[in-house]
Write an enzyme that holds these catalytic residues in place. Sequence first.
Site, PDB file in Angstrom:
ATOM      1  N   ASP A 250       0.807  -1.223   0.000  1.00  0.00           N
ATOM      2  CA  ASP A 250       0.000   0.000   0.000  1.00  0.00           C
ATOM      3  C   ASP A 250       0.841   1.275   0.000  1.00  0.00           C
ATOM      4  OD1 ASP A 250      -2.393  -1.413  -0.034  1.00  0.00           O
ATOM      5  OD2 ASP A 250      -2.496  -1.535   2.148  1.00  0.00           O
ATOM      6  N   GLU A 251       2.041   1.223  -0.557  1.00  0.00           N
ATOM      7  CA  GLU A 251       2.894   2.407  -0.572  1.00  0.00           C
ATOM      8  C   GLU A 251       3.422   2.720  -1.969  1.00  0.00           C
ATOM      9  OE1 GLU A 251       5.856   2.467   2.462  1.00  0.00           O
ATOM     10  OE2 GLU A 251       4.437   1.962   4.068  1.00  0.00           O
TER      11      GLU A 251
END
Length: 306
Positions: A250-251
């Site tokens: 999620d980055e």
Amino acid sequence: MSPASPPTVPPNGAPAGSPEPPPASALTHWVLTLSCPDRPGIVHAVAGLLAAHGGNITESQQFGDPLSGLFFMRVQVESASPRGELEEALAELAGRFSMTWALDVAGRPMRTLIMGSTAAHCLNDLAFRQRSEKLPVELVAVVSNHTALADLAAFYGIPFHHVPVRRDTKAQAEGRLLELVAELDVELVVLARYMQILSDDLCRALAGRVINIHHSFLPSFKGARPYAQAHDRGVKLIGATAHYVTGELDEGPIIEQDVERVDHTRTVDDLVALGQDVERRALARAVRWHAEHRVLLNAHRTIVFR
């Protein structure tokens, strides 16, 4: 001595002897994206190349990033020149400017595979927008680790593939996904609330071609029950982030974010309903911009030419 007669002007308005413009049916509308180290003369060189090939620029956006020292450009152009001729000229230009570039037909539907688990709102929204709003994607498959989305895929006429994922079969499941990507000539994979973490190997194999929707402003509220976490913290804004998938959970580079304001009267169920609407909007914009070649990667960030 009689005065000179004015030049004969044919019905199309061009002076006599001017080359006839190509008929509209002979023109192709191209979209060109590029990035390279920033230096003087890039825009002039690109515009000159396109003009030399009979190109009429209909849209042009550019950005020079002072942090990375890179220049980014997106151009839409109408031209009757064959693709091979344009690509040969662009390859020569790329060598002069150390340029990374891509050329495609503007508006061509991008072959897209959607992955989901049980939540239907993002899949339903993308399929509906593809039909009703000309979202420029061709939905070639839905892949899921559950069967809950099979009926919805059938409603929209999208082939459904059930690929179960267990700890001991994850590698085989990802292998099957890559087979489908190759067999169906998939250009974009969309994780529409697909509740599985992709391996580093898969992320590398599909780098820059996988978009995920996350139910908050990254990196807040990771893991299970994010809206319950947000409610427990008394948040005043709930958001959604659409981003490219990388090996860092999620980055990946962010494409789009959206937000809704909430207050203390909202329940967890209210936040879930509002959050799903925000997720749909952010994901649809990210998919559209990617399919229209409006998103260029700039290390861990993106350049989005809206």
